[in-house]
Structures are given as C-alpha cells and as structure tokens.
Design a protein around this motif. Structure first.
Motif: not given
Length: 465
Positions: A155, A159, A212, A216
C-alpha cells in the motif's frame, strides 16, 4: 433494429493492447532497480528457487528490452491508433527492496517518460501494479505474501505511484489475475504454498491489499477508476452428466465466482471458503478484515480471456486445475499449447460476468500465441492471429448488443514478449521482435489489420481469414 438495442460498440469504446513489465520491460538492473522474483526465476515448476540470484535463467532480465526502446514501441502503438494501453509498473523500480521509506526517483522518472510518450499519441494509460514480480527483498525478509507486513509495504507503493501520477493515469488495476494464486502460488508470489491454509493466507493478503488499494486510489485521485482483474476461462461440462456439471460448477466457484465475489461484491462466499478444504480460515481472517474487504470501491471489472474448457469429472484433477482447464473440447480446435479456441466462449464469459456483477468491463487480455515465422523478405504473415482476434471481436460486439457495458478491448500483446513458460517460441504481438537481429521491431500483417479495426471502431473485420 430498435433504437433501444445498441448496434455495434459505442463511439466511446477504447481499443488498444497490453504488455507486462516482467515479460517485456527488461533492464532488470538499470535505473537503480532492485531484484524481483521474476529477475531470478530459474524454472517454472512448483519447487523452483526464486531466491537463487545466481541462476542462469536470465530471459526476463532482457525480455524485449522495452526499457531502452519504449519511445520506439509507443510510436508504433500511436501508428496503429491505440486509444488505450495497459502496462504494468515494476514495484522494484519504485522501491528496489520493496520497503524503503522513499521511492527511487529514477523509477518514477522512467514511468513518467513512458506516460509522456503515451500522452503524445493521445493514448490513455491503464496501469497494473503487481504482476508476478514481488520484490525479492520482501521474500527473503518475511516470505512475501505469507506475511501481513506485505500489505503495508504494498500500500505504501500504491500510495506513492498513484499520488505521483495523479491525473495522468485513468485506470488502475491493483493485481494481475489475482484469482489464480491458489493454482500457481510460486510463480505469482515466489513462495510455494504447502497446504490450503498457506494458500488461503496468501490469497487473503492479496484480497486485503486489493480492497484497500481501491479506496486509496479514490482518496488520492477521485477522477481515476480502479478495478480487480479476473483471469478466467469459459468452463463447459463435457457432457450433461451431473457429475461433469458439478465439477464445472466447482471449478468456477474456486477460480471464477468465488474470487469475483470478493473483488466486485466485497464478500467471501461460503462456497469460495469451502474451496480451501482443511484450511484454518479462522486463524487467517483477523478482526476487521471482512469489513475492510466489504468497504472496497471497484469501478469496473478487468477480465482476461483466452479459451474455454470442457470439464469431465473423471478426468479433472482437482489438485492440478491449471492443467485440467486445458481439457480439449471435441467440437473445437486447440493451439499447439492446448488452448481451446472458442470465440463464443468469449461472449458467454462476458455476459455471464456482466449479468452477475453489473459492472462495466475492460478486457485486459485476449490473444493467440503462435510460432510466428519471419520470411526471407522480412515479413510475418499471421493470418491465424487475425482470424482469432476478428472472431472474438465479433462475439464481443454481439455481447455489447445484448446489453453488456464495456469500456474497451485490450489484446495480448502489443509487441512480442517473453511468454511465461515458452519464451519467445510463443508469440502474441502485432510487432515481431527479432531475437536474432538485435531485437529489431517488425510489423506483422496483424499490425495493419488492427490499425483498420481501430480506425473503423470495430466495423472493419473483413480481412480476418
């Protein structure tokens, strides 16, 4: 025809093709890139040692050398008229070990330069963020996808790149064919799951990461779209014997509907959990995990289709489904590599998934692998590929006319690349890569054919034989 029934694909439909970094990019040690499991892969068996960096299997390290030739390649895509192009980013170009605090600027610069070239030709980017190339450092550090730490590191990578390329990438696909992990865990994750608990643990970490990632992407770039990827077949029972029907249903529950329920409905269906017999599921799923998956935010389905399969219960090995799905259909031809050619199966596949999940579809891969021959005159006459693609496009168009909502169609592959198991013997591209002449790019007959397909928005399929 009634005005309420669509005729052909809409004007907004997008045409293009796909590649994959580990099979196409090369430049494995350029630009401060770290090693991935693909860079050190030695064989394709379940027990290959993905940590053996000294092994001699180096084809993925060079592949088609797109890293050094991306401007040349993208110019060819512009000439063909691509409106959309899917490529994968290599995690280890951005974070060489997989878990650094700060990204490798050279990696960001490389993908920025690629996207700039695509923008030059008005080609929209579709980016897949993981395709069988886990950073080797994470495999050595904590066994990669076996550890929940990988979710945090993945992640952080997501990001970083979504933030850096905000406004420049419209479509994000977190994982490539993530539903196949239980069938081929070592190739996809660098670790061979020894039992169903381990297989489910890796799959669950994929699923949590995917869920997730969708959130994001929307938080960082609300204009961007994100969707899960299902690699699949159209599965038929070999006969009307209920045993064959049940075997077919069970296969689709494990590699089709079960994973798709996770990616597109945000839930673990009971039949999917039962596809991991004797797994200690309760020890894998932690408090809050199901809520995390339920809160995912997919915008579309990205689907991959190559073949159909005829499933016979008495011939189907439940422990080796990857080979079992190649079961021949007596009514259909197969490729040299036992992949059944079935254009109707494509239509059935599209309608099946659309009617079940009611999300627009982006076809991420569809194509024919063959031993293309370069003639003495420097030509490649791949009429068999033209026929395969034309027949599938015709069936896709019928699915759209039946009400299937589609974003676009991406073939596999734009340019010849290193097939995961057959190397350059098995080619898919519109552009031939001459391994005997410094990787020279040569336009195949299908290059000019697809150029006309795009120009006519799919209406010109005349030269398909």
């Amino acid at each position: 025809m009634s005005k309420l029934i669509p005729e052909g694909v809409p004007k907004s439909f997008k045409w293009g093709s796909s590649t994959n970094a580990q099979q196409f990019e090369g430049g494995f040690n350029d630009g401060n890139k770290g090693l991935s499991i693909a860079d050190v892969r030695t064989t394709v068996g379940p027990k290959e040692d993905a940590t053996d960096a000294a092994a001699g299997f180096d084809d993925f390290k060079v592949a088609s050398d797109h890293y050094h030739r991306f401007k040349e390649d993208i110019a060819l895509y512009g000439e063909m008229g691509f409106q959309i192009y899917r490529f994968t980013m290599s995690w280890t170009r951005i974070f060489p070990n997989g878990d650094e605090a700060e990204p490798n600027q050279a990696g960001l610069d490389y993908y920025s330069a690629m996207i700039t070239e695509l923008e030059k030709y008005h080609i929209e980017s579709v980016v897949t963020l993981y395709a069988y190339d886990l950073p080797l450092g994470l495999l050595k550090k904590y066994n990669g996808w076996m550890s929940r730490q990988v979710i945090k590191d993945y992640l952080h990578y997501v990001k970083t790149v979504v933030t850096y390329f905000k406004g420049r990438v419209k479509y994000w696909v977190p994982f490539n064919e993530q539903n196949f992990l239980p069938l081929d865990s070592h190739y996809m994750a660098g670790y061979h799951g020894e039992n169903n608990t381990e297989l489910f643990q890796m799959q669950h970490n994929f699923n949590l990461s995917y869920a997730q990632a969708t959130v994001l992407v929307h938080q960082i770039d609300p204009a961007a779209k994100v969707g899960g990827n299902i690699g699949n077949i159209c599965a038929y029972p070999m006969t009307a014997d209920p045993k064959d029907v049940e075997a077919t249903d069970n296969l689709m529950k494990k590699v089709g509907y079960g994973p798709a329920d996770v990616y597109f409905r945000g839930k673990y269906s009971a039949f999917y959990l039962k596809a991991f017999p004797n797994a200690d599921i309760d020890s894998v799923i932690k408090d809050g995990d199901l809520e995390t998956i339920h809160n995912e935010e997919p915008d579309f389905m990205s689907l991959t289709y190559y073949m159909s399969s005829a499933i016979a219960a008495d011939q189907f090995d439940v422990n080796n489904e990857m080979n079992g799905i190649k079961a021949p259909n007596p009514y259909l031809p197969q490729t040299e590599w036992d992949w059944t050619i079935d254009p109707y199966g494509f239509k059935h596949f599209l309608e099946d998934f659309y009617n079940r999940y009611q999300l627009p579809i982006l076809i991420l891969e569809n194509g024919l692998g063959a031993r293309d021959t370069l003639t003495a005159g420097g030509k490649v006459h791949d009429d068999y590929r033209i026929k395969y693609l034309a027949d599938h496009i015709e069936r896709m168009r019928e699915a759209v006319e039946d009400g299937v909502e589609m974003i676009g169609y991406l073939t596999w592959s734009a340019t010849d690349l290193y097939s995961t198991r057959e190397g350059f013997d098995k080619r898919y591209g519109f552009v031939y890569v001459d391994k005997d002449n410094q990787l020279k790019r040569i336009k195949k007959d299908s290059f000019y054919w697809y150029q006309q397909v795009i120009k006519s928005n799919g209406a010109s399929l005349i030269d398909k034989i």
